[in-house]
Design a protein around this motif. Structure first.
Motif, PDB file in Angstrom:
ATOM      1  N   PHE A  92     -37.840 -51.845 -46.796  1.00  0.00           N
ATOM      2  CA  PHE A  92     -38.637 -52.940 -46.389  1.00  0.00           C
ATOM      3  C   PHE A  92     -39.422 -52.793 -44.897  1.00  0.00           C
ATOM      4  CE2 PHE A  92     -35.833 -54.834 -49.494  1.00  0.00           C
ATOM      5  CZ  PHE A  92     -37.003 -55.784 -50.371  1.00  0.00           C
ATOM      6  N   GLN A  93     -40.731 -53.489 -44.921  1.00  0.00           N
ATOM      7  CA  GLN A  93     -41.386 -53.274 -43.676  1.00  0.00           C
ATOM      8  C   GLN A  93     -40.593 -53.858 -42.547  1.00  0.00           C
ATOM      9  OE1 GLN A  93     -45.112 -55.101 -43.803  1.00  0.00           O
ATOM     10  NE2 GLN A  93     -45.622 -54.977 -41.615  1.00  0.00           N
ATOM     11  N   GLU A  94     -39.973 -55.058 -42.788  1.00  0.00           N
ATOM     12  CA  GLU A  94     -39.273 -55.349 -41.722  1.00  0.00           C
ATOM     13  C   GLU A  94     -37.614 -54.960 -41.578  1.00  0.00           C
ATOM     14  OE1 GLU A  94     -38.719 -58.387 -45.263  1.00  0.00           O
ATOM     15  OE2 GLU A  94     -39.780 -56.926 -44.325  1.00  0.00           O
ATOM     16  N   LEU A  95     -37.201 -53.864 -42.248  1.00  0.00           N
ATOM     17  CA  LEU A  95     -36.326 -52.971 -42.213  1.00  0.00           C
ATOM     18  C   LEU A  95     -34.795 -53.759 -42.756  1.00  0.00           C
ATOM     19  CD1 LEU A  95     -36.781 -51.107 -38.880  1.00  0.00           C
ATOM     20  CD2 LEU A  95     -37.667 -50.673 -41.136  1.00  0.00           C
ATOM     21  N   ARG A  96     -34.569 -54.883 -42.467  1.00  0.00           N
ATOM     22  CA  ARG A  96     -33.361 -55.667 -42.699  1.00  0.00           C
ATOM     23  C   ARG A  96     -32.170 -54.891 -42.340  1.00  0.00           C
ATOM     24  NH1 ARG A  96     -35.333 -58.351 -48.371  1.00  0.00           N
ATOM     25  NH2 ARG A  96     -37.324 -59.056 -47.632  1.00  0.00           N
ATOM     26  N   LEU A  97     -32.109 -54.509 -41.269  1.00  0.00           N
ATOM     27  CA  LEU A  97     -30.822 -53.655 -40.575  1.00  0.00           C
ATOM     28  C   LEU A  97     -30.095 -54.949 -39.868  1.00  0.00           C
ATOM     29  CD1 LEU A  97     -32.497 -50.583 -38.917  1.00  0.00           C
ATOM     30  CD2 LEU A  97     -31.160 -50.806 -40.921  1.00  0.00           C
ATOM     31  N   PHE A  98     -28.890 -54.695 -39.619  1.00  0.00           N
ATOM     32  CA  PHE A  98     -27.946 -55.645 -38.964  1.00  0.00           C
ATOM     33  C   PHE A  98     -27.744 -55.244 -37.620  1.00  0.00           C
ATOM     34  CE2 PHE A  98     -26.526 -55.490 -43.146  1.00  0.00           C
ATOM     35  CZ  PHE A  98     -26.485 -56.799 -43.559  1.00  0.00           C
ATOM     36  N   SER A 143     -35.280 -48.692 -30.337  1.00  0.00           N
ATOM     37  CA  SER A 143     -36.588 -48.969 -30.564  1.00  0.00           C
ATOM     38  C   SER A 143     -36.835 -49.289 -31.950  1.00  0.00           C
ATOM     39  CB  SER A 143     -37.512 -47.757 -29.988  1.00  0.00           C
ATOM     40  OG  SER A 143     -37.463 -46.794 -30.905  1.00  0.00           O
ATOM     41  N   PHE A 144     -38.086 -49.735 -32.290  1.00  0.00           N
ATOM     42  CA  PHE A 144     -38.384 -50.175 -33.708  1.00  0.00           C
ATOM     43  C   PHE A 144     -38.471 -48.612 -34.635  1.00  0.00           C
ATOM     44  CE2 PHE A 144     -40.872 -51.231 -37.288  1.00  0.00           C
ATOM     45  CZ  PHE A 144     -40.222 -52.596 -37.765  1.00  0.00           C
ATOM     46  N   GLY A 145     -39.306 -47.862 -33.812  1.00  0.00           N
ATOM     47  CA  GLY A 145     -39.358 -46.344 -34.504  1.00  0.00           C
ATOM     48  C   GLY A 145     -38.154 -45.779 -34.807  1.00  0.00           C
ATOM     49  N   GLN A 146     -37.054 -45.690 -33.944  1.00  0.00           N
ATOM     50  CA  GLN A 146     -35.926 -45.353 -34.131  1.00  0.00           C
ATOM     51  C   GLN A 146     -35.111 -46.121 -35.299  1.00  0.00           C
ATOM     52  OE1 GLN A 146     -34.243 -45.820 -30.247  1.00  0.00           O
ATOM     53  NE2 GLN A 146     -34.785 -43.729 -29.660  1.00  0.00           N
ATOM     54  N   GLN A 147     -35.226 -47.376 -35.351  1.00  0.00           N
ATOM     55  CA  GLN A 147     -34.816 -48.372 -36.362  1.00  0.00           C
ATOM     56  C   GLN A 147     -35.469 -47.726 -37.827  1.00  0.00           C
ATOM     57  OE1 GLN A 147     -34.680 -52.558 -35.771  1.00  0.00           O
ATOM     58  NE2 GLN A 147     -34.410 -52.301 -33.487  1.00  0.00           N
ATOM     59  N   GLN A 148     -36.511 -47.491 -37.748  1.00  0.00           N
ATOM     60  CA  GLN A 148     -37.374 -47.141 -38.980  1.00  0.00           C
ATOM     61  C   GLN A 148     -36.616 -45.815 -39.645  1.00  0.00           C
ATOM     62  OE1 GLN A 148     -41.716 -47.105 -37.763  1.00  0.00           O
ATOM     63  NE2 GLN A 148     -42.104 -48.284 -39.337  1.00  0.00           N
ATOM     64  N   ARG A 149     -36.248 -45.070 -38.691  1.00  0.00           N
ATOM     65  CA  ARG A 149     -35.602 -43.833 -39.010  1.00  0.00           C
ATOM     66  C   ARG A 149     -34.336 -44.136 -39.869  1.00  0.00           C
ATOM     67  NH1 ARG A 149     -36.943 -40.472 -33.956  1.00  0.00           N
ATOM     68  NH2 ARG A 149     -37.780 -42.539 -33.111  1.00  0.00           N
ATOM     69  N   VAL A 150     -33.422 -44.999 -39.069  1.00  0.00           N
ATOM     70  CA  VAL A 150     -32.143 -45.491 -39.486  1.00  0.00           C
ATOM     71  C   VAL A 150     -32.272 -45.940 -40.960  1.00  0.00           C
ATOM     72  CG1 VAL A 150     -30.115 -46.761 -39.281  1.00  0.00           C
ATOM     73  CG2 VAL A 150     -31.061 -45.544 -37.440  1.00  0.00           C
ATOM     74  N   ALA A 151     -33.349 -46.971 -41.035  1.00  0.00           N
ATOM     75  CA  ALA A 151     -33.583 -47.570 -42.334  1.00  0.00           C
ATOM     76  C   ALA A 151     -34.053 -46.572 -43.506  1.00  0.00           C
ATOM     77  CB  ALA A 151     -34.611 -48.676 -42.369  1.00  0.00           C
ATOM     78  N   PRO A 168     -43.638 -47.262 -43.822  1.00  0.00           N
ATOM     79  CA  PRO A 168     -42.239 -46.682 -43.323  1.00  0.00           C
ATOM     80  C   PRO A 168     -42.664 -46.008 -41.782  1.00  0.00           C
ATOM     81  CG  PRO A 168     -43.190 -45.326 -44.902  1.00  0.00           C
ATOM     82  CD  PRO A 168     -44.032 -46.522 -44.967  1.00  0.00           C
ATOM     83  N   ILE A 169     -43.990 -45.607 -41.538  1.00  0.00           N
ATOM     84  CA  ILE A 169     -43.999 -45.032 -40.288  1.00  0.00           C
ATOM     85  C   ILE A 169     -45.038 -45.623 -39.288  1.00  0.00           C
ATOM     86  CG2 ILE A 169     -43.703 -42.661 -41.417  1.00  0.00           C
ATOM     87  CD1 ILE A 169     -46.726 -42.395 -41.540  1.00  0.00           C
ATOM     88  N   SER A 170     -45.257 -46.870 -39.318  1.00  0.00           N
ATOM     89  CA  SER A 170     -45.914 -47.538 -38.411  1.00  0.00           C
ATOM     90  C   SER A 170     -45.568 -47.367 -37.147  1.00  0.00           C
ATOM     91  CB  SER A 170     -45.860 -49.126 -38.601  1.00  0.00           C
ATOM     92  OG  SER A 170     -44.549 -49.620 -38.636  1.00  0.00           O
ATOM     93  N   HIS A 171     -44.356 -46.961 -36.787  1.00  0.00           N
ATOM     94  CA  HIS A 171     -44.005 -46.764 -35.215  1.00  0.00           C
ATOM     95  C   HIS A 171     -43.671 -45.119 -34.962  1.00  0.00           C
ATOM     96  CE1 HIS A 171     -44.149 -50.987 -35.146  1.00  0.00           C
ATOM     97  NE2 HIS A 171     -44.155 -51.147 -33.979  1.00  0.00           N
ATOM     98  N   LEU A 172     -43.907 -44.288 -35.752  1.00  0.00           N
ATOM     99  CA  LEU A 172     -43.492 -43.110 -35.967  1.00  0.00           C
ATOM    100  C   LEU A 172     -44.692 -42.159 -35.155  1.00  0.00           C
ATOM    101  CD1 LEU A 172     -41.011 -42.452 -38.797  1.00  0.00           C
ATOM    102  CD2 LEU A 172     -40.453 -43.229 -36.561  1.00  0.00           C
ATOM    103  N   LEU A 204     -47.575 -41.936 -45.105  1.00  0.00           N
ATOM    104  CA  LEU A 204     -46.768 -40.650 -44.854  1.00  0.00           C
ATOM    105  C   LEU A 204     -47.781 -39.581 -45.444  1.00  0.00           C
ATOM    106  CD1 LEU A 204     -43.359 -41.711 -46.522  1.00  0.00           C
ATOM    107  CD2 LEU A 204     -43.887 -40.366 -44.178  1.00  0.00           C
ATOM    108  N   PRO A 205     -47.410 -38.251 -44.859  1.00  0.00           N
ATOM    109  CA  PRO A 205     -48.372 -37.040 -45.533  1.00  0.00           C
ATOM    110  C   PRO A 205     -47.649 -36.602 -46.696  1.00  0.00           C
ATOM    111  CG  PRO A 205     -47.186 -36.561 -43.344  1.00  0.00           C
ATOM    112  CD  PRO A 205     -47.022 -37.899 -43.748  1.00  0.00           C
TER     113      PRO A 205
END
Length: 214
Positions: A92-98, A143-151, A168-172, A204-205
């Protein structure tokens, strides 16, 4: 699962609009396993809603969504559990991580449910994406970019026929985007899975079989 079909689907909030120009809304669209799709959209056109409808997270839509010909409105709780565990993975865009858990604990929660990836493989993904040093760091300190990679790594910790990635790569940066694409291609090839990426610009490429305008 081989096909996700949308038949005259439309978010209820759009029902009062006079005209909607879209390749998806109020159309008949089929997504096939093994194919790669890019859904391009402007902000506010419903791409995150689409992901939520397909995942069964929201039901506020008109029309029909079918998995292999079966209307998902008829799905039982146990069917949804099975779909989310074995057939559809969703980033998901908002990642939904804890936020109170570490990066590893967030991934472990998913992997414990599925038993899909071994710890060595997960560590390799962390290393490839440049976050191996964040393994034991709390998500809310990243950071949000790091969180995106975890998600993203968490999304890989299950079998799937389709994987959806909502911006998925808005902050990468381009380097991490390329690495994410390489990992995604490798994992989906193993499973013969379909890829659906949404984007409002940066994407994503990948070699997309079809680009769809929402």
């Amino acid at each position: 699962m081989n096909t996700i079909e949308l038949q005259q689907t439309l978010p209820e909030v759009f029902a009062g609009r006079d005209s909607i120009v879209s390749d998806i809304w109020h159309k008949q669209v089929a997504l096939q396993r093994g194919k790669t799709y890019l859904i391009e959209a402007a902000s506010g056109t419903g791409k995150s809603s689409l992901c939520s409808f397909i995942y069964g997270y929201r039901r506020d839509y008109q029309g029909i969504i079918c998995f292999d010909g079966e209307n998902i409105r008829n799905y039982s709780v146990s069917q949804w559990v099975a779909v989310r565990k074995r057939s559809i993975s969703m980033l998901f865009q908002e990642l939904r991580l804890f936020g109170e858990l570490t990066a590893w604990e967030n991934v472990q929660l998913k992997n414990t449910l599925t038993g899909y990836a071994d710890k060595k493989q997960i560590r390799q993904w962390f290393e490839a994406l440049g976050i191996s040093d964040k393994w034991n760091e709390r998500i809310d300190k990243m950071s949000f970019g790091q969180q995106q990679r975890v998600a993203f790594i968490r999304a890989l910790c299950q079998p799937f026929d389709f994987i959806f990635l909502d911006e998925p790569i808005s902050h990468l940066d381009d380097g991490n985007s390329r690495i994410m694409s390489e990992i995604l291609i490798e994992e989906t090839k193993k499973q013969g899975a379909g890829i659906v990426v949404t984007s409002i610009g940066k994407h994503l490429p990948l070699n997309y079989d079809r680009i769809i305008s929402l």
